[in-house]
Design a protein around this motif. Structure first.
Motif, PDB file in Angstrom:
ATOM      1  N   LEU B 200       0.921  -1.144   0.250  1.00 46.59           N
ATOM      2  CA  LEU B 200       0.068  -0.592   0.350  1.00 46.59           C
ATOM      3  C   LEU B 200       0.991   1.282   0.166  1.00 46.59           C
ATOM      4  CD1 LEU B 200      -3.073  -0.898   2.044  1.00 46.59           C
ATOM      5  CD2 LEU B 200      -3.017  -0.450  -0.065  1.00 46.59           C
ATOM      6  N   ASP B 201       2.142   1.078   0.649  1.00 41.79           N
ATOM      7  CA  ASP B 201       3.052   2.762   0.847  1.00 41.79           C
ATOM      8  C   ASP B 201       3.221   2.594  -0.612  1.00 41.79           C
ATOM      9  OD1 ASP B 201       2.410   3.159   3.627  1.00 41.79           O
ATOM     10  OD2 ASP B 201       4.451   1.493   3.779  1.00 41.79           O
ATOM     11  N   THR B 202       3.586   1.737  -1.531  1.00 38.83           N
ATOM     12  CA  THR B 202       3.865   1.569  -2.228  1.00 38.83           C
ATOM     13  C   THR B 202       3.565   2.689  -3.563  1.00 38.83           C
ATOM     14  OG1 THR B 202       5.630  -0.149  -2.872  1.00 38.83           O
ATOM     15  CG2 THR B 202       5.680   0.696  -4.899  1.00 38.83           C
ATOM     16  N   MET B 203       1.772   2.060  -3.512  1.00 37.42           N
ATOM     17  CA  MET B 203       0.891   2.092  -3.921  1.00 37.42           C
ATOM     18  C   MET B 203       0.387   3.514  -3.734  1.00 37.42           C
ATOM     19  SD  MET B 203      -1.782  -0.969  -4.326  1.00 37.42           S
ATOM     20  CE  MET B 203      -3.373  -0.403  -4.694  1.00 37.42           C
ATOM     21  N   VAL B 204       0.464   4.302  -2.940  1.00 35.48           N
ATOM     22  CA  VAL B 204       0.413   5.453  -2.175  1.00 35.48           C
ATOM     23  C   VAL B 204       1.483   6.408  -3.335  1.00 35.48           C
ATOM     24  CG1 VAL B 204       0.638   7.366  -0.184  1.00 35.48           C
ATOM     25  CG2 VAL B 204      -0.819   5.220  -0.184  1.00 35.48           C
ATOM     26  N   SER B 205       2.605   6.356  -2.619  1.00 32.58           N
ATOM     27  CA  SER B 205       3.602   7.404  -3.525  1.00 32.58           C
ATOM     28  C   SER B 205       3.509   7.319  -4.849  1.00 32.58           C
ATOM     29  CB  SER B 205       5.507   6.553  -3.056  1.00 32.58           C
ATOM     30  OG  SER B 205       4.802   5.834  -4.134  1.00 32.58           O
ATOM     31  N   LEU B 206       2.970   6.632  -5.241  1.00 41.11           N
ATOM     32  CA  LEU B 206       2.627   6.182  -6.469  1.00 41.11           C
ATOM     33  C   LEU B 206       1.819   6.973  -7.507  1.00 41.11           C
ATOM     34  CD1 LEU B 206       3.816   4.455  -8.913  1.00 41.11           C
ATOM     35  CD2 LEU B 206       1.994   2.987  -9.025  1.00 41.11           C
ATOM     36  N   ALA B 207       0.563   7.318  -6.352  1.00 43.71           N
ATOM     37  CA  ALA B 207      -1.071   8.031  -6.641  1.00 43.71           C
ATOM     38  C   ALA B 207      -0.100   9.660  -6.208  1.00 43.71           C
ATOM     39  CB  ALA B 207      -1.645   7.724  -5.254  1.00 43.71           C
ATOM     40  N   ASN B 208       1.165   9.775  -4.908  1.00 42.47           N
ATOM     41  CA  ASN B 208       1.600  11.260  -4.882  1.00 42.47           C
ATOM     42  C   ASN B 208       1.910  11.470  -5.876  1.00 42.47           C
ATOM     43  OD1 ASN B 208       0.180  10.675  -2.532  1.00 42.47           O
ATOM     44  ND2 ASN B 208       2.252  10.228  -1.446  1.00 42.47           N
ATOM     45  N   GLU B 209       2.940  10.946  -7.007  1.00 39.79           N
ATOM     46  CA  GLU B 209       3.056  11.582  -7.919  1.00 39.79           C
ATOM     47  C   GLU B 209       2.547  11.837  -9.267  1.00 39.79           C
ATOM     48  OE1 GLU B 209       6.141   8.104  -8.730  1.00 39.79           O
ATOM     49  OE2 GLU B 209       6.722   9.098  -6.473  1.00 39.79           O
ATOM     50  N   GLY B 210       1.076  11.499  -9.540  1.00 41.53           N
ATOM     51  CA  GLY B 210       0.123  12.030 -10.220  1.00 41.53           C
ATOM     52  C   GLY B 210      -0.270  11.077 -10.825  1.00 41.53           C
ATOM     53  N   MET B 211      -0.163   9.875 -10.731  1.00 37.29           N
ATOM     54  CA  MET B 211      -0.692   8.510 -11.593  1.00 37.29           C
ATOM     55  C   MET B 211      -2.070   8.222 -11.502  1.00 37.29           C
ATOM     56  SD  MET B 211       0.220   5.847 -14.054  1.00 37.29           S
ATOM     57  CE  MET B 211       2.499   5.515 -13.280  1.00 37.29           C
ATOM     58  N   THR B 212      -3.199   8.051 -13.334  1.00 39.70           N
ATOM     59  CA  THR B 212      -3.990   7.540 -12.974  1.00 39.70           C
ATOM     60  C   THR B 212      -4.311   6.555 -12.345  1.00 39.70           C
ATOM     61  OG1 THR B 212      -3.554   8.767 -14.726  1.00 39.70           O
ATOM     62  CG2 THR B 212      -5.752   7.423 -14.583  1.00 39.70           C
ATOM     63  N   MET B 213      -4.594   5.831 -11.661  1.00 42.16           N
ATOM     64  CA  MET B 213      -5.104   4.536 -10.851  1.00 42.16           C
ATOM     65  C   MET B 213      -6.084   4.003 -10.660  1.00 42.16           C
ATOM     66  SD  MET B 213      -2.104   5.005  -7.996  1.00 42.16           S
ATOM     67  CE  MET B 213      -2.209   3.980  -7.375  1.00 42.16           C
ATOM     68  N   LEU B 214      -6.655   2.906 -10.822  1.00 48.67           N
ATOM     69  CA  LEU B 214      -8.386   2.574 -10.831  1.00 48.67           C
ATOM     70  C   LEU B 214      -7.264   1.586  -9.917  1.00 48.67           C
ATOM     71  CD1 LEU B 214      -8.444   3.347 -13.748  1.00 48.67           C
ATOM     72  CD2 LEU B 214     -10.618   2.596 -13.538  1.00 48.67           C
ATOM     73  N   CYS B 215      -8.220   0.990  -9.270  1.00 44.78           N
ATOM     74  CA  CYS B 215      -7.862  -0.486  -7.831  1.00 44.78           C
ATOM     75  C   CYS B 215      -9.239  -0.572  -7.484  1.00 44.78           C
ATOM     76  CB  CYS B 215      -7.165   0.637  -7.136  1.00 44.78           C
ATOM     77  SG  CYS B 215      -6.053   1.806  -6.968  1.00 44.78           S
ATOM     78  N   VAL B 216      -9.092  -2.173  -7.360  1.00 45.26           N
ATOM     79  CA  VAL B 216      -9.988  -2.894  -6.463  1.00 45.26           C
ATOM     80  C   VAL B 216      -9.095  -3.160  -5.425  1.00 45.26           C
ATOM     81  CG1 VAL B 216     -11.385  -4.709  -6.856  1.00 45.26           C
ATOM     82  CG2 VAL B 216     -11.272  -3.784  -9.216  1.00 45.26           C
TER      83      VAL B 216
END
Lengths: 381, 265
Positions: B200-216
């Motif tokens: 989750l930490d990795t995903m959060v940092s990815l989100a903070n960098e502006g990646m478009t994300m769709l997460c189930v």
């Protein structure tokens, strides 16, 4: 913490770390080993004794026939005829060259030797896991070696090598040639057939499934006869395929049908996630197959693939029925030579042939076990 | 707000430039899908702006995985339109390849290639799909492996890594293709509890960098922390969609309330 301390205790807090202890001592030494493995119970003890009795009964007879009572030196079959109880080894020495080269002209034997030495060296280079530049070996073995072999074995007036037509090829040379061609062609053909049989394209699927089912449903001897008599009919008029080429094609196609099913089995064991993982990073169909699915599927079915190679190697003995002079045929011809007739000549020849086939098959089996062990060690899961 | 995503439309309408299709990373319009006679996706409408983070939740069998798998065409939709990054998904294989090159995906069971090392897993697609020289691909792979904090595992095989490490490799593998959109299909569901956080930490940092994300995902803490919108699906349809704040504090639909009541204790 012993059981006593469990009593009426609901809360526990460890205050000192549990000490690390070595595992309990195992019984060692040959006596302990025998007790564990050979005499662990009445049934096992009985089986052990029965096996020992069987070996005691069989081995001395074999040793007498093959070694102590055998004839080792003689110039003709006379001595063998006089000695009924043992193998006739001088027969093998006298005929060794015939077994190896068949009727290939004696003055040209060096050409066969050269091809065999180069081939053996390339195979070792190719199969030896730690060898450098194995891709170079592959290129030499699959492209340069076949051309070199053909030119050397057949000869060409242009190069000053007398032409030796294929009806003079024979013995171990032909057995190895048929096996090698069968092995080299059956695996890629089998992979293509397996891919075709799993294809969603209905025509490709129908052709591959039809081919596999027809070839697997027909005895090998019939496939050989069909290759021998029907292959010329499929080719343009006036273009007669070589009489050795026909069974080569038949062998490769027959082996490919079996190989296809082994490979397909491996592909079916691949989880769907592997296809999806490959698709998600953008790999196309052929890339997915070549880089992801086949390397794993083939590694999974190595025992089945090698099993097919071993069958193929032994099945080459059947090419004799379409007039090819393979190793077994040279043995058969040789023990019918009246000079060497004796009660044990044919048995000696057949034991030699059996040993020859066994050495090659066992070698393939051991090599494949080594490959499997290495693949397992690499992945560790 | 209607459950078909009109909220976004009205929110976006504030800025006129945003009305053009090119501002959307993913557009699903009237998407239907059937497995045989079973109607798995029913009139799904969803527009995801570039840089937006969407969390999709719902009971099992609600069609949420199927929906995101339609976005990179691991599943085929049978009715409606899906436009990804300006490319409409049809049977045209070139378009599918085009979309897959731009969309990364992480799976519940990682789907790493077990016969390749971690580094090879990461360099495979850049080399074969992007035709990148091996050296450059390895450099990029090491960059992303460092980012997911496992550069030291580069020469091991997936089977030698823990689940959390494998999932981080899967994220790095996707990032090596430099995707515009990342899809996550229950990335933490198969992990041991103590490994959920590192992923989750990795995903959060990815989100903070502006990646478009769709997460189930069922990680509601993650949804609160990074999601722009939470989408709730049930029985193949989008039932409710809202900002995480509103979604959790003020669920409107009966089925949403029931679902949240079951997963938030």
């Amino acid at each position: 913490m012993s059981d006593a301390t469990y009593a009426n205790q609901t809360a526990y807090l460890r205050t000192t770390p549990a000490p690390a202890e070595p595992p309990p001592a195992l019984a060692q030494g040959p006596v302990a080993w025998a007790r564990q493995n050979l005499f662990s119970g009445p049934v096992s003890a009985l089986l052990t004794l029965a096996s020992i009795a069987f070996l005691v009964w069989v081995i001395p007879g074999l040793v007498r026939f093959l070694i102590t009572d055998a004839v080792w030196h003689a110039d003709s079959g006379e001595v063998c005829r006089a000695n009924q109880g043992g193998a006739c080894w001088p027969f093998i020495w006298a005929k060794a060259s015939f077994f190896w080269y068949g009727p290939y002209p004696e003055s040209q034997h060096w050409r066969v030797d050269l091809v065999e030495v180069v081939g053996a060296a390339l195979i070792v280079w190719l199969l030896w896991q730690g060898a450098p530049k194995r891709n170079v070996a592959a290129l030499l073995f699959f492209v340069a070696f076949p051309i070199l072999s053909f030119v050397l074995l057949r000869g060409s007036d242009w190069l000053g090598l007398p032409v030796v037509t294929t009806d003079l090829w024979g013995g171990v040379l032909v057995t190895l040639l048929v096996s090698l061609v069968g092995i080299v062609f059956s695996l890629p053909l089998g992979v293509l057939l397996a891919l075709g049989r799993r294809s969603k394209l209905p025509i490709v699927n129908a052709i591959c499934t039809g081919f596999i089912e027809i070839v697997r449903g027909v005895p090998f001897i019939i496939v050989l006869f069909m290759a021998n008599f029907m292959l010329p009919l499929f080719l343009p008029e006036g273009w007669t395929p070589d009489r050795l080429l026909r069974p080569l094609v038949g062998t490769a196609l027959f082996a490919a049908a079996y190989m296809a099913e082994v490979v397909r089995g491996g592909m079916q064991a691949m989880p769907k996630g592997q296809y999806e993982g490959a698709a998600s990073v953008g790999l196309g169909y052929w890339q997915t197959m070549r880089l992801i699915i086949l390397p794993q599927a083939l590694a999974l079915v190595i025992p089945g693939i090698v099993s097919n190679f071993i069958s193929l190697f032994k099945d080459t003995t059947l090419v004799a029925i379409v007039g090819i002079f393979d190793f077994l045929r040279t043995i058969e011809t040789a023990y019918n030579d009246p000079n060497w007739t004796s009660p044990t000549t044919s048995a000696t020849g057949l034991i030699t042939a059996a040993a020859f086939y066994w050495v090659f098959c066992f070698g393939m089996s051991r090599y494949s076990q080594g490959v499997e062990r290495r693949l397992r060690a690499g992945r560790r899961h | 707000m209607k459950p078909d995503g009109t909220l976004t439309m009205s929110a976006v309408a504030a800025s006129p430039a945003a009305r053009t299709g090119s501002d959307y990373a993913v557009e699903l319009a009237g998407v239907h899908k059937w497995y045989g006679a079973f109607h798995v996706l029913r009139d799904v409408n969803l527009r995801v702006r570039k840089g937006e983070k969407i969390v999709i939740c719902g009971p099992s069998g609600s069609g949420k995985s199927t929906m995101i798998r339609c976005i990179n065409r691991l599943e085929e939709h049978q009715k409606g339109n899906i436009v990804v990054n300006g490319t409409e998904l049809t049977n045209d294989l070139r378009r599918i390849d085009e979309v897959r090159r731009e969309v990364g995906m992480c799976f519940q069971h990682f789907n790493l290639f077990p016969h390749l090392t971690i580094l090879e897993n990461c360099t495979l697609a850049p080399i074969w799909v992007r035709k990148m020289p091996k050296k450059d691909a390895e450099e990029i792979a090491m960059k992303y492996l460092t980012r997911v904090r496992i550069p030291e595992q580069a020469n091991k095989y997936p089977g030698q890594l823990s689940g959390g490490q494998q999932q981080r490799v899967a994220i790095a593998r996707s990032l090596c293709m430099n995707p515009k959109i990342m899809l996550f299909d229950e990335p933490t569901s198969a992990l041991d509890p103590e490994m959920v956080k590192e992923v989750l930490d990795t995903m959060v940092s990815l989100a903070n960098e502006g990646m478009t994300m769709l997460c189930v995902t069922h990680e509601m803490g993650f949804a609160r922390q990074v999601a722009d919108r939470v989408v709730f699906m049930d029985a193949g349809e989008i039932v409710e969609m809202n900002t995480p704040d509103q979604f959790f504090s003020n669920p409107r639909h009966e089925r949403t309330r029931l679902f949240l009541g079951q997963i938030l204790h």
